[in-house]
Design a protein around this motif. Sequence first.
Motif, PDB file in Angstrom:
ATOM      1  N   GLN A 179     -64.900  10.367  16.313  1.00  0.00           N
ATOM      2  CA  GLN A 179     -64.598   9.892  14.968  1.00  0.00           C
ATOM      3  C   GLN A 179     -65.121   8.477  14.805  1.00  0.00           C
ATOM      4  N   VAL A 180     -65.861   8.263  13.706  1.00  0.00           N
ATOM      5  CA  VAL A 180     -66.403   6.939  13.431  1.00  0.00           C
ATOM      6  C   VAL A 180     -65.283   6.015  12.976  1.00  0.00           C
ATOM      7  N   GLN A 181     -65.225   4.854  13.578  1.00  0.00           N
ATOM      8  CA  GLN A 181     -64.193   3.886  13.216  1.00  0.00           C
ATOM      9  C   GLN A 181     -64.785   2.492  13.220  1.00  0.00           C
ATOM     10  N   MET A 182     -64.443   1.721  12.185  1.00  0.00           N
ATOM     11  CA  MET A 182     -64.874   0.333  12.087  1.00  0.00           C
ATOM     12  C   MET A 182     -63.642  -0.551  12.060  1.00  0.00           C
ATOM     13  N   VAL A 183     -63.688  -1.635  12.809  1.00  0.00           N
ATOM     14  CA  VAL A 183     -62.593  -2.596  12.821  1.00  0.00           C
ATOM     15  C   VAL A 183     -63.155  -3.946  12.413  1.00  0.00           C
ATOM     16  N   GLU A 184     -62.743  -4.386  11.230  1.00  0.00           N
ATOM     17  CA  GLU A 184     -63.227  -5.658  10.695  1.00  0.00           C
ATOM     18  C   GLU A 184     -62.256  -6.786  11.032  1.00  0.00           C
ATOM     19  N   SER A 185     -62.812  -7.982  11.246  1.00  0.00           N
ATOM     20  CA  SER A 185     -61.991  -9.145  11.548  1.00  0.00           C
ATOM     21  C   SER A 185     -62.734 -10.423  11.177  1.00  0.00           C
ATOM     22  N   GLY A 186     -62.030 -11.538  11.229  1.00  0.00           N
ATOM     23  CA  GLY A 186     -62.668 -12.827  11.009  1.00  0.00           C
ATOM     24  C   GLY A 186     -62.431 -13.440   9.643  1.00  0.00           C
ATOM     25  N   GLY A 187     -61.768 -12.716   8.760  1.00  0.00           N
ATOM     26  CA  GLY A 187     -61.501 -13.277   7.444  1.00  0.00           C
ATOM     27  C   GLY A 187     -60.477 -14.392   7.503  1.00  0.00           C
ATOM     28  N   GLY A 188     -60.228 -15.002   6.362  1.00  0.00           N
ATOM     29  CA  GLY A 188     -59.259 -16.085   6.307  1.00  0.00           C
ATOM     30  C   GLY A 188     -59.276 -16.768   4.966  1.00  0.00           C
ATOM     31  N   SER A 189     -58.535 -17.864   4.883  1.00  0.00           N
ATOM     32  CA  SER A 189     -58.467 -18.655   3.662  1.00  0.00           C
ATOM     33  C   SER A 189     -59.194 -19.972   3.883  1.00  0.00           C
ATOM     34  N   VAL A 190     -60.149 -20.253   3.037  1.00  0.00           N
ATOM     35  CA  VAL A 190     -60.931 -21.483   3.156  1.00  0.00           C
ATOM     36  C   VAL A 190     -61.109 -22.109   1.788  1.00  0.00           C
ATOM     37  N   GLN A 191     -61.510 -23.354   1.788  1.00  0.00           N
ATOM     38  CA  GLN A 191     -61.835 -24.019   0.534  1.00  0.00           C
ATOM     39  C   GLN A 191     -63.296 -23.768   0.174  1.00  0.00           C
ATOM     40  N   ALA A 192     -63.593 -23.916  -1.089  1.00  0.00           N
ATOM     41  CA  ALA A 192     -64.967 -23.751  -1.549  1.00  0.00           C
ATOM     42  C   ALA A 192     -65.887 -24.660  -0.744  1.00  0.00           C
ATOM     43  N   GLY A 193     -67.031 -24.117  -0.366  1.00  0.00           N
ATOM     44  CA  GLY A 193     -67.974 -24.847   0.465  1.00  0.00           C
ATOM     45  C   GLY A 193     -67.802 -24.578   1.947  1.00  0.00           C
ATOM     46  N   GLY A 194     -66.715 -23.929   2.312  1.00  0.00           N
ATOM     47  CA  GLY A 194     -66.448 -23.635   3.708  1.00  0.00           C
ATOM     48  C   GLY A 194     -67.256 -22.460   4.223  1.00  0.00           C
ATOM     49  N   LEU A 195     -66.976 -22.075   5.448  1.00  0.00           N
ATOM     50  CA  LEU A 195     -67.714 -20.978   6.059  1.00  0.00           C
ATOM     51  C   LEU A 195     -66.784 -20.088   6.864  1.00  0.00           C
ATOM     52  N   LEU A 196     -67.217 -18.842   7.048  1.00  0.00           N
ATOM     53  CA  LEU A 196     -66.499 -17.861   7.850  1.00  0.00           C
ATOM     54  C   LEU A 196     -67.511 -16.962   8.539  1.00  0.00           C
ATOM     55  N   ARG A 197     -67.112 -16.407   9.667  1.00  0.00           N
ATOM     56  CA  ARG A 197     -67.930 -15.414  10.363  1.00  0.00           C
ATOM     57  C   ARG A 197     -67.104 -14.143  10.532  1.00  0.00           C
ATOM     58  N   LEU A 198     -67.544 -13.109   9.848  1.00  0.00           N
ATOM     59  CA  LEU A 198     -66.848 -11.829   9.911  1.00  0.00           C
ATOM     60  C   LEU A 198     -67.458 -10.970  11.008  1.00  0.00           C
ATOM     61  N   SER A 199     -66.617 -10.153  11.625  1.00  0.00           N
ATOM     62  CA  SER A 199     -67.077  -9.235  12.677  1.00  0.00           C
ATOM     63  C   SER A 199     -66.664  -7.816  12.332  1.00  0.00           C
ATOM     64  N   CYS A 200     -67.491  -6.876  12.763  1.00  0.00           N
ATOM     65  CA  CYS A 200     -67.187  -5.464  12.569  1.00  0.00           C
ATOM     66  C   CYS A 200     -67.544  -4.733  13.853  1.00  0.00           C
ATOM     67  N   ALA A 201     -66.531  -4.230  14.525  1.00  0.00           N
ATOM     68  CA  ALA A 201     -66.734  -3.482  15.764  1.00  0.00           C
ATOM     69  C   ALA A 201     -66.734  -1.991  15.449  1.00  0.00           C
ATOM     70  N   ALA A 202     -67.789  -1.309  15.888  1.00  0.00           N
ATOM     71  CA  ALA A 202     -67.958   0.108  15.593  1.00  0.00           C
ATOM     72  C   ALA A 202     -67.668   0.954  16.825  1.00  0.00           C
ATOM     73  N   SER A 203     -67.017   2.073  16.592  1.00  0.00           N
ATOM     74  CA  SER A 203     -66.809   3.038  17.675  1.00  0.00           C
ATOM     75  C   SER A 203     -67.039   4.441  17.138  1.00  0.00           C
ATOM     76  N   GLY A 204     -67.394   5.340  18.040  1.00  0.00           N
ATOM     77  CA  GLY A 204     -67.619   6.718  17.635  1.00  0.00           C
ATOM     78  C   GLY A 204     -68.863   6.885  16.789  1.00  0.00           C
ATOM     79  N   TYR A 205     -69.797   5.942  16.897  1.00  0.00           N
ATOM     80  CA  TYR A 205     -70.990   5.943  16.045  1.00  0.00           C
ATOM     81  C   TYR A 205     -72.198   5.651  16.905  1.00  0.00           C
ATOM     82  N   THR A 206     -73.273   6.388  16.667  1.00  0.00           N
ATOM     83  CA  THR A 206     -74.524   6.146  17.392  1.00  0.00           C
ATOM     84  C   THR A 206     -75.158   4.901  16.828  1.00  0.00           C
ATOM     85  N   TYR A 207     -74.808   3.792  17.431  1.00  0.00           N
ATOM     86  CA  TYR A 207     -75.096   2.508  16.821  1.00  0.00           C
ATOM     87  C   TYR A 207     -76.579   2.233  16.671  1.00  0.00           C
ATOM     88  N   LYS A 208     -77.410   2.818  17.490  1.00  0.00           N
ATOM     89  CA  LYS A 208     -78.820   2.458  17.465  1.00  0.00           C
ATOM     90  C   LYS A 208     -79.608   3.194  16.406  1.00  0.00           C
TER      91      LYS A 208
END
Length: 121
Positions: A1-30
């Motif tokens: 079963q294909v599953q994605m787990v997203e993370s890295g969000g948050g609350s920031v002020q305008a002009g700020g930065l974030l790095r989001l991640s998405c870990a995939a499982s059950g998927y032929t990633y290539k």
Amino acid sequence: QVQMVESGGGSVQAGGLLRLSCAASGYTYKSGWMTWFRQAPAKGREEAAAISTGSGTTTYAVSVKGRSTISQDNAKNTVYLQMNSLKPEDTAMYYCAPGPGPFRVVFGFRWGQGTQVTVSS
């Protein structure tokens, strides 16, 4: 079963930065593409950025182009979205999904829980 787990969000002020991640499982990633989508309150889901898991080719929606970078770590089956110069209009729940092309989703895909990004002015 294909599953994605997203993370890295948050609350920031305008002009700020974030790095989001998405870990995939059950998927032929290539094979295929991975796309980051987002959905703001009371709005439909829209695409943000996509990357070819094979070639690394990237494409961006106008709304994030020039401020965001999508990348991947094939060894970890993980795709990232670096977001800079964040704006209040970037406030949304962010999701990732695999697909046969950029901004497309595989048939029958079950969305993950997403990661919330909130940008205050």
